[in-house]
Scaffold this motif. Structure first.
Motif, short mmCIF file in Angstrom:
data_model
loop_
_atom_site.label_atom_id
_atom_site.label_comp_id
_atom_site.label_asym_id
_atom_site.label_seq_id
_atom_site.Cartn_x
_atom_site.Cartn_y
_atom_site.Cartn_z
N ALA A 196 0.82 -1.21 0.00
CA ALA A 196 0.00 0.00 0.00
C ALA A 196 0.85 1.26 0.00
O ALA A 196 0.39 2.34 -0.36
CB ALA A 196 -0.94 0.01 1.19
N MET A 197 2.12 1.16 0.42
CA MET A 197 3.03 2.29 0.47
C MET A 197 4.00 2.32 -0.72
O MET A 197 4.73 3.30 -0.92
CB MET A 197 3.84 2.27 1.76
N ALA A 198 4.04 1.27 -1.54
CA ALA A 198 4.92 1.20 -2.70
C ALA A 198 4.31 1.99 -3.86
O ALA A 198 3.09 2.00 -4.04
CB ALA A 198 5.13 -0.25 -3.11
N PHE A 199 5.16 2.65 -4.63
CA PHE A 199 4.63 3.46 -5.73
C PHE A 199 5.65 3.62 -6.85
O PHE A 199 6.85 3.39 -6.68
CB PHE A 199 4.19 4.84 -5.24
N ASP A 200 5.13 4.02 -8.00
CA ASP A 200 5.93 4.51 -9.12
C ASP A 200 5.56 5.97 -9.32
O ASP A 200 4.37 6.32 -9.35
CB ASP A 200 5.63 3.72 -10.40
N SER A 201 6.58 6.82 -9.46
CA SER A 201 6.35 8.25 -9.62
C SER A 201 6.97 8.73 -10.92
O SER A 201 8.12 8.38 -11.25
CB SER A 201 6.96 9.02 -8.44
N TYR A 202 6.22 9.55 -11.67
CA TYR A 202 6.68 10.11 -12.93
C TYR A 202 6.61 11.62 -12.83
O TYR A 202 5.58 12.18 -12.42
CB TYR A 202 5.81 9.61 -14.09
N GLY A 203 7.71 12.29 -13.17
CA GLY A 203 7.75 13.74 -12.99
C GLY A 203 8.33 14.48 -14.16
O GLY A 203 9.12 13.94 -14.96
N VAL A 204 7.93 15.73 -14.28
CA VAL A 204 8.50 16.65 -15.26
C VAL A 204 8.88 17.92 -14.53
O VAL A 204 8.25 18.30 -13.53
CB VAL A 204 7.52 16.97 -16.41
N GLY A 205 9.93 18.57 -15.00
CA GLY A 205 10.37 19.81 -14.37
C GLY A 205 10.96 20.75 -15.40
O GLY A 205 11.34 20.34 -16.50
N LEU A 206 11.04 22.01 -15.03
CA LEU A 206 11.63 23.02 -15.90
C LEU A 206 12.38 24.02 -15.04
O LEU A 206 11.82 24.60 -14.11
CB LEU A 206 10.55 23.75 -16.71
N GLU A 207 13.67 24.21 -15.36
CA GLU A 207 14.49 25.17 -14.64
C GLU A 207 14.97 26.24 -15.61
O GLU A 207 15.43 25.95 -16.71
CB GLU A 207 15.70 24.50 -14.01
N ALA A 208 14.85 27.49 -15.19
CA ALA A 208 15.35 28.63 -15.98
C ALA A 208 16.21 29.49 -15.07
O ALA A 208 15.77 29.90 -14.00
CB ALA A 208 14.19 29.45 -16.54
#
Length: 338
Positions: free
Chosen positions: A239-251
């Motif tokens: 119940a605590m296990a997960f897959d995380s997908y992320g996007v980011g942008l740095e300027a």
């Protein structure tokens, strides 16, 4: 006011941004001079947050499990430091201290590592961070209602690797691994879960994080770098296990010789593996964050010094209100390089 729980996460964010700027300016050597170096940042933070996993005393008791916890706020010190040694060729450096990578969310670890230049701009880096008892805390049983929850250590150790500007291209790859251990894990005991259901809520486990970023623009002092991240939490409880997908942008933007600004925005989606027996559904979270920083080099014409001001905002949304969170913070500090 009590010490802000935001101090660690804000300090970690500012180190991340500064680290990105310094590496982007590399021109064939890790440092201008060989020998020992020491960097120190001293400052203060102020922040407010709301999360059921905030271990502030004001959040020790929750009336029910249908809310995201009590708000807490406070001020606290921010101290970051790094001792390093650059070899005579100026292409190899070992370091001890706080770097710009975070493996476990919201933590800024003390690391021992090495950086090696492998081209005009390209760098290989390997770092290890040890388990430090008392560095981070959580609740033994976050789901206890009507009575004060008890704190326990949430320790972690691991390593990270980075290949910056691969083969002198704008591409950077990073990998991190962390092993997390909750000293007294009692999640779900107060709720009356049986042994099998308690096992589903176990938070101990391993975390893997892979990130890729590309500098797509670098002209006139302006640099723009988008990134993609993938995180896998392989915990003892499904119940605590997960897959995380992320996007980011740095300027980042440097101007008038002494000034620079940086803006970092990110979005992460976490898909959990198993059904949560307390809430009778599978958790599904979305996180957004914004970090903005302004830096002024050589304030009052003091050599080797910089003034920094940073603000951060993070919001976590969930299909289960208990896991929602929000934080807002600010840091002001002076950095000096010896």
């Amino acid at each position: 006011m009590k010490k802000s729980q935001q101090a660690v996460s804000i300090a970690a964010a500012i180190t991340t941004l500064l680290g990105a700027v310094s590496h982007a300016n590399a021109t064939g050597y890790i440092d201008d001079e060989a020998g020992f170096g020491f960097e120190l940042l001293l400052g203060a933070t102020v922040g407010q947050q709301q999360s059921q996993f905030d271990t502030d005393d004001d959040n020790a008791t929750t009336a029910d499990l249908n809310n995201s916890g009590n708000k807490s706020s406070g001020v606290g010190p921010a101290v970051l430091g790094e001792l390093n040694y650059t070899f005579a060729n100026r292409k190899t450096q070992i370091f001890l201290g706080q770097q710009d990578e975070n493996i476990v969310r919201g933590q800024d670890q003390i690391e021992l590592g090495i950086t090696q230049m492998v081209g005009e701009y390209s760098e290989l880096e390997l770092a290890y961070f040890p388990r430090i008892p008392g560095f981070s805390e959580t609740w033994q049983d976050p789901y206890l209602t009507g009575s004060a929850r008890q704190k326990t250590d949430a320790d972690s150790s691991g390593f990270r690797m980075a290949w910056r500007y691969i083969f002198d291209t704008p591409v950077t790859l990073r990998y991190g691994f962390a092993k997390a251990d909750i000293e007294n894990e009692r999640s779900g005991v107060a709720f009356g879960l049986d042994a099998a259901e308690q096992q589903l809520m176990q938070r101990d486990g391993s975390y893997h994080r892979l990130a890729a970023e590309v500098m797509v623009y670098d002209e006139g002092g302006l640099m723009i770098t988008p990134q993609l991240t993938y995180t896998k939490a392989d915990t003892d409880g499904d119940a605590m296990a997960f897959d995380s997908y992320g996007v980011g942008l740095e300027a980042t933007y440097s101007f008038a010789e002494r000034h620079f600004t940086s803006l970092f925005m990110n979005y992460d989606k976490r898909d959990y593996k198993g059904r949560n027996p307390i809430f009778s559904q599978t958790q599904d979270d979305d996180d957004v964050g914004i970090n903005a920083i302004y830096g002024y080099m050589r304030p009052f014409d003091f050599d080797n010094s910089s003034l920094y001001v940073m603000a951060s905002y993070e919001k976590g949304s969930s299909n289960i209100s208990f896991y929602e969170s929000k934080s807002l913070g600010m840091l002001v500090g002076i950095a000096y390089e010896f």
